[in-house]
Structure formats: structure tokens, C-alpha cells
Design a protein around this motif. Structure first.
Motif, mmCIF file in Angstrom:
data_model
loop_
_atom_site.group_PDB
_atom_site.id
_atom_site.type_symbol
_atom_site.label_atom_id
_atom_site.label_comp_id
_atom_site.label_asym_id
_atom_site.label_seq_id
_atom_site.Cartn_x
_atom_site.Cartn_y
_atom_site.Cartn_z
ATOM 1 N N GLU A 136 0.828 -1.208 0.000
ATOM 2 C CA GLU A 136 0.000 0.000 0.000
ATOM 3 C C GLU A 136 0.862 1.257 0.000
ATOM 4 O O GLU A 136 0.543 2.242 -0.675
ATOM 5 C CB GLU A 136 -0.931 -0.013 1.213
ATOM 6 C CG GLU A 136 -2.084 -0.997 1.084
ATOM 7 C CD GLU A 136 -3.113 -0.825 2.190
ATOM 8 O OE1 GLU A 136 -2.960 0.097 3.019
ATOM 9 O OE2 GLU A 136 -4.063 -1.620 2.227
ATOM 10 N N GLU A 140 0.911 4.177 -2.965
ATOM 11 C CA GLU A 140 0.703 5.611 -2.765
ATOM 12 C C GLU A 140 1.871 6.431 -3.294
ATOM 13 O O GLU A 140 1.683 7.529 -3.828
ATOM 14 C CB GLU A 140 0.467 5.915 -1.286
ATOM 15 C CG GLU A 140 -0.798 5.290 -0.707
ATOM 16 C CD GLU A 140 -2.051 5.660 -1.486
ATOM 17 O OE1 GLU A 140 -2.114 6.772 -2.033
ATOM 18 O OE2 GLU A 140 -2.972 4.828 -1.551
ATOM 19 N N ARG A 188 1.481 6.628 -7.044
ATOM 20 C CA ARG A 188 0.417 7.587 -7.373
ATOM 21 C C ARG A 188 0.871 9.029 -7.167
ATOM 22 O O ARG A 188 0.479 9.924 -7.909
ATOM 23 C CB ARG A 188 -0.813 7.298 -6.504
ATOM 24 C CG ARG A 188 -1.609 6.077 -6.949
ATOM 25 C CD ARG A 188 -2.784 5.849 -6.028
ATOM 26 N NE ARG A 188 -3.616 4.730 -6.475
ATOM 27 C CZ ARG A 188 -4.356 3.990 -5.686
ATOM 28 N NH1 ARG A 188 -4.392 4.256 -4.379
ATOM 29 N NH2 ARG A 188 -5.079 2.994 -6.160
ATOM 30 N N LYS A 189 1.680 9.241 -6.144
ATOM 31 C CA LYS A 189 2.196 10.585 -5.898
ATOM 32 C C LYS A 189 3.139 11.015 -7.019
ATOM 33 O O LYS A 189 3.110 12.165 -7.463
ATOM 34 C CB LYS A 189 2.944 10.606 -4.561
ATOM 35 C CG LYS A 189 3.634 11.923 -4.213
ATOM 36 C CD LYS A 189 2.666 12.989 -3.794
ATOM 37 C CE LYS A 189 3.394 14.216 -3.270
ATOM 38 N NZ LYS A 189 2.491 15.323 -2.916
ATOM 39 N N GLY A 239 2.986 7.223 3.735
ATOM 40 C CA GLY A 239 2.114 6.626 2.731
ATOM 41 C C GLY A 239 0.651 6.879 3.045
ATOM 42 O O GLY A 239 -0.159 7.137 2.139
ATOM 43 N N GLN A 293 -2.856 9.113 0.868
ATOM 44 C CA GLN A 293 -4.082 8.468 0.408
ATOM 45 C C GLN A 293 -5.184 9.484 0.127
ATOM 46 O O GLN A 293 -5.200 10.586 0.666
ATOM 47 C CB GLN A 293 -4.564 7.445 1.438
ATOM 48 C CG GLN A 293 -3.653 6.240 1.583
ATOM 49 C CD GLN A 293 -4.139 5.284 2.651
ATOM 50 O OE1 GLN A 293 -5.205 5.469 3.241
ATOM 51 N NE2 GLN A 293 -3.365 4.244 2.907
#
Length: 406
Positions: A21, A25, A28-29, A235, A239
Motif C-alpha cells: 500500500e 501511494e 500515485r504521488k 504513505g 491516500q
């Protein structure tokens, strides 16, 4: 503006849910529109790659199956040009392990726990062209979906509660300023139900060494270590919908956080007076309204995904209907230790059977925290739990006077 159809595919292979997870993240960042595939064993990775190679593989050395190093060797056998980027994450930093990996030319050989900011920069360098700016829209929500159906579906996949604003701001600053100091942040962590619960869950995961279960944040931080603890917290701060922003939800969040912290502080005080386990009592008190907070985060997600504006009645109804199921599902999915879950349950009701000292303490603390501000708690001496603990009116009257600003 980059074309989202060109979004790269990134494959993450890590058997530990919490590490996966975190990596998700960070990707995605770095590149918000990346197509993410998360797998837990090397066989699944090879099967997936037969249908097309991702632009990047991020693989744990200890991946079940042939392992991360052999998977890297198999990828290099394909002799693709240019070679497929491959980040190998490992706890093996001895000279022999490094020498074994170097001939296979991993794009990065990163020691675990890794530096999250360093990995984020590596991801940006790889997934973005120089000067490229990528803007991603929020994924759409089905317009026909009702709020009640949305919440019912969210219950089984909820990431948990929002972060306290002060905690979210501190973590965001840490990530942006490359300032890593767990000692400075730890007091804030102890106030936050989401961080406390998630770090305890991570410390009890199969990826950690087996032994006695961790039931407090202090125990979890010791097992995870400062770097990994901070990485998981960073992390979490990345989110979606992790910070309450809707003006209707913020007051509810403040009320529930206050109730959680007051119950936790009173439970710790009583446990210290009665020679109970004050850290476990504090933890259970802090986590007992995790379901209520998780509902608020899902309502924030509803708004972030384009859902219509909420009414006060909808928020109250959602909390009344969904808070308990959300909390139960979350504690089970996180696999919090059974003893801790039982303590949390004792906050609400004692049930039958033999009661532990800590369970009785939690129940009394909840009753005391619910008293109107300034009201004397001595009348709780008549309650069954107080009588079983031997609490007299004088001791209860001396409970700490907690205010809304405490």
C-alpha cells in the motif's frame, strides 16, 4: 499536459500488504495516472508479464515463489531493449547479496526500510519526462449509486479513518521538506486513531517477526523501527480523502476525535491508579470510535468523487447505521490482536462471563468521557463496573477534568 492514455503500467510485487500500500501511494504521488498492478508472488508476476511488460517492476527480494532476485534474472533473460526497469527492494545489504544482484543490472537496489522521499524522486525521474506535468481527474463514481449503497460497498474496502489535521499537516511537511524525525512526530502519532491502528496492524502482519502480539503504538514502533514506521505514516498521508474537508463533516470529526482521546486518557489514568495495563487501556480507548471516523472518511470520499452535497440528517443517519459495521469490518480486516479487539468491545458493553480489570476500566472511562463537561463523575460509583473495580465516589470525583480544548 500529458495524455492520460500514455500512463505507464507499474507492477508492485510485495507479500506484505502494508508495504504494498505504501508503494502504491508513492507511485500515485509520482505519476497519478499510472496503471497499478499489485501482486503477492513471483508466479503471478510471470503470468501477468506474459501478456505484456510493464514500464516498471517494483519487487521485494523475499517474494514467495522463486524470489525477487530470480525474478529479476528471469526478466533479464528476455533481453528486452531497453531493459525493463526493475527496482529490487531488500533487507539483504551484505556484500555477497549486492554482488549477486549487480550482474543482473537492477535499475535500483534499495535497502528496506527504504527512504520514501528518495524512492519518490526515483519514481518521478523514471515515470515523468523532464518538465512533464501530469494532472489527473478524480476517478468517476457511478451517478446512479445511492449514498447508502456507496457506504455499504465502502465498508468492506475502507482504508480506515481520516487523519487529524495537525498530523496530516506534519506528515505533508515531512514529505515535502525531506525532514525525517520520528521522535518529533511520535507524540502526534499517539493522538491519532488511524495511525495507531494501522501501525499496530502492520507490526502484527506476517511480514514481521513472529512473537508476542503488539497491542500498543509504543510496541508497534519498536517492532517496525523508525524508518519503516515513518514510511507507513507518510504513505497514509498520501491516500485519497484522508483529510476531512467538507464543512459539514469537520465538526463531527472533531467531536469524535475528542471523545476518543478523552476516553483513552481517562482509561489510562484509571489503569495507573489500579495498577492495570495503562498503555493497552489507552490504545483501546483511542480506537473505539474508529468505525465512526471511517464512515466520515467514506462520506468525504463520496464528496470527492462527485457525490451530491450532504445534509446534516444524512451524516447523522450514516453514523448511526454504518459506524458499528465499519468498525468491526476494519478491525477484522486489519487483523488487530484478538485481546485488543475484546478490550475495544468492552468500551461499549461488558457482555457475560469473567471481566478483566482492563475491560472494566475501559467501560468506566467511556461512561466518564460521556458526562457533560464539568459534571462530577462520583455518581458513577453506583455503576456495576465501578463497583467491581472497587472505585469509590472520592476517586471518581478526582478524575482528570478534560475540556474540549484538552
Amino acid at each position: 499536459m500529458a495524455d492520460l492514455e500514455r500512463a505507464p503500467k507499474v507492477l508492485i510485487a510485495d507479500p506484505d500488504r502494508w508495504s504494498a500500500e505504501l508503494l502504491t501511494e508513492l507511485v500515485r504521488k509520482a505519476r497519478c495516472g499510472a496503471q497499478l498492478v499489485v501482486l503477492q508472488d513471483s508466479h503471478s508476476v510471470l503470468e501477468h508479464c506474459r501478456n505484456g511488460w510493464p514500464e516498471l517492476l517494483i519487487v521485494d527480494y523475499g517474494l514467495p515463489g522463486i524470489g525477487g532476485l530470480e525474478l529479476l534474472r528471469e526478466v533479464r533473460r528476455q533481453r528486452r531493449h531497453p531493459p525493463v526497469p526493475f527496482f529490487l527492494l531488500t533487507e539483504r545489504v551484505d556484500a555477497a547479496s549486492v554482488r549477486a544482484a549487480l550482474p543482473l543490472a537492477p535499475t535500483a537496489y534499495l535497502a528496506k526500510p527504504f527512504n520514501a522521499e528518495d524512492l519518490l524522486q526515483r519514481l518521478r525521474n523514471l515515470l515523468l519526462e523532464p518538465g512533464e506535468d501530469v494532472a489527473c481527474s478524480v476517478p468517476p463514481r457511478s451517478p446512479e449509486q445511492s449514498l447508502d449503497v456507496f457506504l455499504a460497498e465502502a465498508r468492506e474496502s475502507s482504508s480506515g479513518a481520516p487523519l487529524l489535521s495537525v498530523v496530516h499537516e506534519a506528515l505533508s511537511f515531512t514529505l515535502d521538506a525531506h525532514k525525517r524525525d520520528l521522535a518529533e512526530l511520535e507524540p502526534l502519532f499517539h493522538q491519532d486513531p488511524q495511525l495507531t491502528g494501522q501501525l499496530i496492524a502492520a507490526a502484527n502482519s506476517a511480514a514481521q517477526h513472529l512473537g508476542n502480539s503488539c497491542q500498543t503504538l509504543t510496541q508497534a514502533l519498536a517492532r517496525l523501527g523508525p524508518q519503516h514506521s515513518l514510511n507507513l505514516a507518510l504513505g497514509l498521508a498520501l491516500q485519497r480523502s484522508v483529510k476531512l474537508a467538507d464543512p459539514l463533516l469537520v465538526p463531527h470529526g472533531q467531536r469524535i476525535w475528542q471523545q476518543s482521546q478523552h476516553t483513552a486518557e481517562l482509561a489510562r489514568w484509571l489503569a495507573q491508579c489500579l495498577e492495570g495495563d495503562h498503555e493497552r487501556c489507552y490504545t483501546a480507548g483511542l480506537l473505539h470510535l474508529l468505525g465512526d471516523l471511517a464512515v466520515l472518511r467514506s462520506l468525504q470520499s463520496w464528496r470527492d468523487l462527485g457525490g451530491e452535497e450532504l445534509t446534516a440528517e444524512q451524516v447523522s443517519d450514516a453514523l448511526h447505521k454504518h459506524a458499528a459495521p465499519f468498525g468491526s469490518a476494519l478491525r477484522t480486516r486489519w487483523r488487530l490482536p484478538l485481546e485488543l479487539r475484546q478490550l475495544i468491545a468492552a468500551v461499549f458493553q461488558l457482555g457475560g462471563g469473567v471481566y478483566s480489570k482492563e475491560a472494566l476500566i475501559l467501560h468506566v472511562a467511556k461512561l466518564a468521557a460521556e458526562l457533560p463537561e464539568g459534571e462530577d463523575a462520583s455518581r458513577l460509583a453506583r455503576h456495576k463496573a465501578a463497583r467491581m473495580l472497587g472505585l469509590d465516589a472520592a476517586l471518581l470525583a478526582s478524575l482528570p477534568k478534560l475540556t474540549s480544548s484538552s
